[in-house]
Motif scaffolding. Structure first.
Motif, mmCIF file in Angstrom:
data_model
loop_
_atom_site.group_PDB
_atom_site.id
_atom_site.type_symbol
_atom_site.label_atom_id
_atom_site.label_comp_id
_atom_site.label_asym_id
_atom_site.label_seq_id
_atom_site.Cartn_x
_atom_site.Cartn_y
_atom_site.Cartn_z
ATOM 1 N N GLU A 27 -3.904 13.328 -5.705
ATOM 2 C CA GLU A 27 -3.181 14.107 -6.716
ATOM 3 C C GLU A 27 -3.825 14.033 -8.104
ATOM 4 N N TYR A 28 -4.682 13.065 -8.346
ATOM 5 C CA TYR A 28 -5.340 12.945 -9.645
ATOM 6 C C TYR A 28 -6.599 13.807 -9.751
ATOM 7 N N GLY A 45 -12.685 6.055 -13.913
ATOM 8 C CA GLY A 45 -13.279 4.911 -13.222
ATOM 9 C C GLY A 45 -13.623 5.175 -11.773
ATOM 10 N N ARG A 46 -13.327 6.355 -11.257
ATOM 11 C CA ARG A 46 -13.622 6.682 -9.863
ATOM 12 C C ARG A 46 -14.425 7.968 -9.701
ATOM 13 N N ARG A 47 -14.788 8.589 -10.817
ATOM 14 C CA ARG A 47 -15.472 9.890 -10.790
ATOM 15 C C ARG A 47 -14.699 10.877 -9.919
ATOM 16 N N MET A 48 -13.408 10.958 -10.197
ATOM 17 C CA MET A 48 -12.508 11.800 -9.413
ATOM 18 C C MET A 48 -12.308 13.187 -10.018
ATOM 19 N N VAL A 49 -12.384 13.309 -11.328
ATOM 20 C CA VAL A 49 -12.016 14.568 -11.970
ATOM 21 C C VAL A 49 -13.242 15.284 -12.536
ATOM 22 N N ASP A 50 -13.097 16.568 -12.706
ATOM 23 C CA ASP A 50 -14.149 17.408 -13.261
ATOM 24 C C ASP A 50 -14.146 17.249 -14.784
ATOM 25 N N THR A 66 -15.355 8.401 -4.637
ATOM 26 C CA THR A 66 -14.770 7.821 -3.432
ATOM 27 C C THR A 66 -13.881 8.869 -2.787
ATOM 28 N N PRO A 67 -13.790 8.831 -1.462
ATOM 29 C CA PRO A 67 -12.900 9.793 -0.819
ATOM 30 C C PRO A 67 -11.458 9.553 -1.245
ATOM 31 N N PRO A 68 -10.682 10.602 -1.441
ATOM 32 C CA PRO A 68 -9.283 10.426 -1.854
ATOM 33 C C PRO A 68 -8.481 9.704 -0.788
ATOM 34 N N VAL A 69 -7.515 8.930 -1.227
ATOM 35 C CA VAL A 69 -6.596 8.259 -0.330
ATOM 36 C C VAL A 69 -5.470 9.217 -0.034
#
Length: 70
Positions: A27-28, A45-50, A66-69
């Motif tokens: 969701e983030y 800290g996870r390189r999750m967002v653009d 990292t792959p999303p949980v």
């Protein structure tokens, strides 16, 4: 835990100066500056967002994706 340390947990829609994303929940991934009113600095800290979703905000990222949980 935050309250026990004397801190107030953030609630969506509250104003903030800075934010740190350290959870890799799916969701983030769509998070943007519009979700964090007043944010001036964001650390992913996870390189999750653009980073483009944080135009005009000091944006830093660390680590590798990292792959999303689910």
């Amino acid at each position: 835990e935050l309250r026990m340390l004397g801190f107030k947990p953030y609630a969506w829609g509250d104003s903030c100066d800075a934010a740190i994303l350290q959870a890799d929940h799916q969701e983030y991934m769509q998070l943007s500056a519009a979700d964090l009113p007043g944010v001036r600095s964001f650390f992913d800290g996870r390189r999750m967002v653009d980073p483009a979703r944080f135009a005009g905000v000091a944006f830093e990222a660390f680590g590798r994706p990292t792959p999303p949980v689910n």
